[in-house]
Design a protein around this motif. Structure first.
Motif, PDB file in Angstrom:
ATOM      1  N   ILE A   1       1.048  -1.029   0.441  1.00 42.94           N
ATOM      2  CA  ILE A   1      -0.512   0.201  -0.208  1.00 42.94           C
ATOM      3  C   ILE A   1       1.170   1.504   0.206  1.00 42.94           C
ATOM      4  O   ILE A   1       1.763   1.280   0.629  1.00 42.94           O
ATOM      5  CB  ILE A   1      -1.186  -0.017   1.752  1.00 42.94           C
ATOM      6  CG1 ILE A   1      -1.242  -1.294   1.637  1.00 42.94           C
ATOM      7  CG2 ILE A   1      -1.592   1.197   1.358  1.00 42.94           C
ATOM      8  CD1 ILE A   1      -2.646  -1.840   2.247  1.00 42.94           C
ATOM      9  N   LEU A   2       0.434   2.150  -1.179  1.00 44.91           N
ATOM     10  CA  LEU A   2       1.828   3.299  -0.683  1.00 44.91           C
ATOM     11  C   LEU A   2       0.963   4.788  -0.555  1.00 44.91           C
ATOM     12  O   LEU A   2       0.122   4.997  -0.987  1.00 44.91           O
ATOM     13  CB  LEU A   2       1.761   3.458  -2.365  1.00 44.91           C
ATOM     14  CG  LEU A   2       2.469   2.675  -3.084  1.00 44.91           C
ATOM     15  CD1 LEU A   2       2.397   3.272  -5.001  1.00 44.91           C
ATOM     16  CD2 LEU A   2       3.888   2.685  -3.177  1.00 44.91           C
ATOM     17  N   LEU A   3       0.989   4.567   0.406  1.00 44.94           N
ATOM     18  CA  LEU A   3       0.727   6.081   1.588  1.00 44.94           C
ATOM     19  C   LEU A   3       2.071   7.126   1.972  1.00 44.94           C
ATOM     20  O   LEU A   3       2.894   7.200   1.859  1.00 44.94           O
ATOM     21  CB  LEU A   3       1.151   5.490   3.029  1.00 44.94           C
ATOM     22  CG  LEU A   3      -0.286   4.234   3.213  1.00 44.94           C
ATOM     23  CD1 LEU A   3      -0.071   3.415   4.581  1.00 44.94           C
ATOM     24  CD2 LEU A   3      -1.500   4.405   3.231  1.00 44.94           C
ATOM     25  N   GLU A   4       1.489   8.516   2.228  1.00 45.49           N
ATOM     26  CA  GLU A   4       1.686   9.394   2.386  1.00 45.49           C
ATOM     27  C   GLU A   4       3.013   9.324   3.506  1.00 45.49           C
ATOM     28  O   GLU A   4       2.501   8.687   4.029  1.00 45.49           O
ATOM     29  CB  GLU A   4       0.950  10.424   2.700  1.00 45.49           C
ATOM     30  CG  GLU A   4       1.572  11.790   2.898  1.00 45.49           C
ATOM     31  CD  GLU A   4       0.298  12.855   3.217  1.00 45.49           C
ATOM     32  OE1 GLU A   4       1.169  14.401   3.340  1.00 45.49           O
ATOM     33  OE2 GLU A   4      -0.977  12.183   3.629  1.00 45.49           O
ATOM     34  N   TYR A   5       4.045   9.648   3.570  1.00 49.42           N
ATOM     35  CA  TYR A   5       4.714   9.768   4.160  1.00 49.42           C
ATOM     36  C   TYR A   5       5.019  11.673   5.384  1.00 49.42           C
ATOM     37  O   TYR A   5       4.775  12.316   3.998  1.00 49.42           O
ATOM     38  CB  TYR A   5       6.243   9.887   3.886  1.00 49.42           C
ATOM     39  CG  TYR A   5       7.373   9.487   4.712  1.00 49.42           C
ATOM     40  CD1 TYR A   5       7.532   8.930   5.121  1.00 49.42           C
ATOM     41  CD2 TYR A   5       8.168  10.937   4.360  1.00 49.42           C
ATOM     42  CE1 TYR A   5       8.901   8.203   6.411  1.00 49.42           C
ATOM     43  CE2 TYR A   5       9.173  10.852   5.273  1.00 49.42           C
ATOM     44  CZ  TYR A   5      10.288   9.634   6.739  1.00 49.42           C
ATOM     45  OH  TYR A   5      11.068   9.677   6.832  1.00 49.42           O
ATOM     46  N   PHE A   6       5.702  10.999   6.479  1.00 52.56           N
ATOM     47  CA  PHE A   6       5.621  11.885   7.114  1.00 52.56           C
ATOM     48  C   PHE A   6       6.860  12.385   7.751  1.00 52.56           C
ATOM     49  O   PHE A   6       6.761  11.242   8.806  1.00 52.56           O
ATOM     50  CB  PHE A   6       4.312  12.269   8.285  1.00 52.56           C
ATOM     51  CG  PHE A   6       2.679  12.165   8.025  1.00 52.56           C
ATOM     52  CD1 PHE A   6       1.861  13.550   6.770  1.00 52.56           C
ATOM     53  CD2 PHE A   6       2.210  11.149   8.207  1.00 52.56           C
ATOM     54  CE1 PHE A   6       1.211  13.146   6.733  1.00 52.56           C
ATOM     55  CE2 PHE A   6       1.112  10.940   7.684  1.00 52.56           C
ATOM     56  CZ  PHE A   6       0.559  11.820   6.832  1.00 52.56           C
ATOM     57  N   GLU A   7       7.447  13.365   7.317  1.00 54.47           N
ATOM     58  CA  GLU A   7       8.955  14.060   7.742  1.00 54.47           C
ATOM     59  C   GLU A   7       8.836  14.068   8.829  1.00 54.47           C
ATOM     60  O   GLU A   7       8.175  15.539   9.251  1.00 54.47           O
ATOM     61  CB  GLU A   7       9.828  14.414   7.329  1.00 54.47           C
ATOM     62  CG  GLU A   7      10.657  14.926   6.606  1.00 54.47           C
ATOM     63  CD  GLU A   7      11.686  15.443   6.157  1.00 54.47           C
ATOM     64  OE1 GLU A   7      13.028  16.077   6.553  1.00 54.47           O
ATOM     65  OE2 GLU A   7      11.331  14.858   4.780  1.00 54.47           O
ATOM     66  N   ARG A   8      10.212  13.802   9.886  1.00 53.30           N
ATOM     67  CA  ARG A   8      10.263  14.379  11.180  1.00 53.30           C
ATOM     68  C   ARG A   8       8.409  14.444  12.071  1.00 53.30           C
ATOM     69  O   ARG A   8       8.351  15.302  13.115  1.00 53.30           O
ATOM     70  CB  ARG A   8      10.622  15.387  11.017  1.00 53.30           C
ATOM     71  CG  ARG A   8      11.712  16.354  10.807  1.00 53.30           C
ATOM     72  CD  ARG A   8      12.389  17.325  11.213  1.00 53.30           C
ATOM     73  NE  ARG A   8      11.356  18.263  10.108  1.00 53.30           N
ATOM     74  CZ  ARG A   8      11.817  19.430   9.669  1.00 53.30           C
ATOM     75  NH1 ARG A   8      12.077  18.899   8.202  1.00 53.30           N
ATOM     76  NH2 ARG A   8      10.484  20.157   9.275  1.00 53.30           N
ATOM     77  N   ALA A   9       7.585  13.787  11.949  1.00 49.61           N
ATOM     78  CA  ALA A   9       6.378  13.726  12.955  1.00 49.61           C
ATOM     79  C   ALA A   9       6.766  12.801  14.363  1.00 49.61           C
ATOM     80  O   ALA A   9       7.879  11.632  13.504  1.00 49.61           O
ATOM     81  CB  ALA A   9       5.248  12.624  11.958  1.00 49.61           C
TER      82      ALA A   9
END
Length: 121
Positions: free
Chosen positions: A53-61
């Motif tokens: 599943i391709l999901l949005e990535y959250f940097e520095r979460a």
């Protein structure tokens, strides 16, 4: 995979991904296991090929915890859970590790592998 895929089908359909309460889902697919994909060799003997599943990535979460929760984040969390339920999805794993706080102060619910879903009707 199937629980999470079904949950994201609902979350996409009801606009929960687009509203930012959960990672945006770009889709899903079956990964071909071949000699050209050595990183997938652990799956070579499986009867069924792996899925992704391709999901949005959250940097520095960061994970939600007592040091970063605010009234605003708590209100966002209640709204997020309400919207997820409106999409006929029950997360089923509401621990803080499955809630992220982004550097912008945005609250996001992740990890729908234990989710239950109901038909759209």
């Amino acid at each position: 995979f199937h629980n999470e895929k079904r949950a994201y089908e609902h979350l996409l359909h009801f606009g929960v991904c687009a509203d930012g309460f959960v990672p945006y889902c770009y889709g899903w697919f079956t990964l071909p296991v071949s000699k050209e994909t050595p990183w997938l060799h652990p799956f070579a003997s499986d009867n069924v090929p792996p899925n992704a599943i391709l999901l949005e990535y959250f940097e520095r979460a960061v994970k939600l915890d007592v040091t970063n929760v605010t009234v605003d984040i708590a209100e966002q969390g209640l709204t997020a859970i309400s919207r997820i339920h409106d999409a006929r999805v029950l997360h089923s794993d509401p621990y803080p590790r499955n809630h992220l706080v982004l550097p912008t102060g945005r609250f996001v619910v992740i990890d729908f592998d234990a989710a239950l879903t109901w038909p759209h009707e």
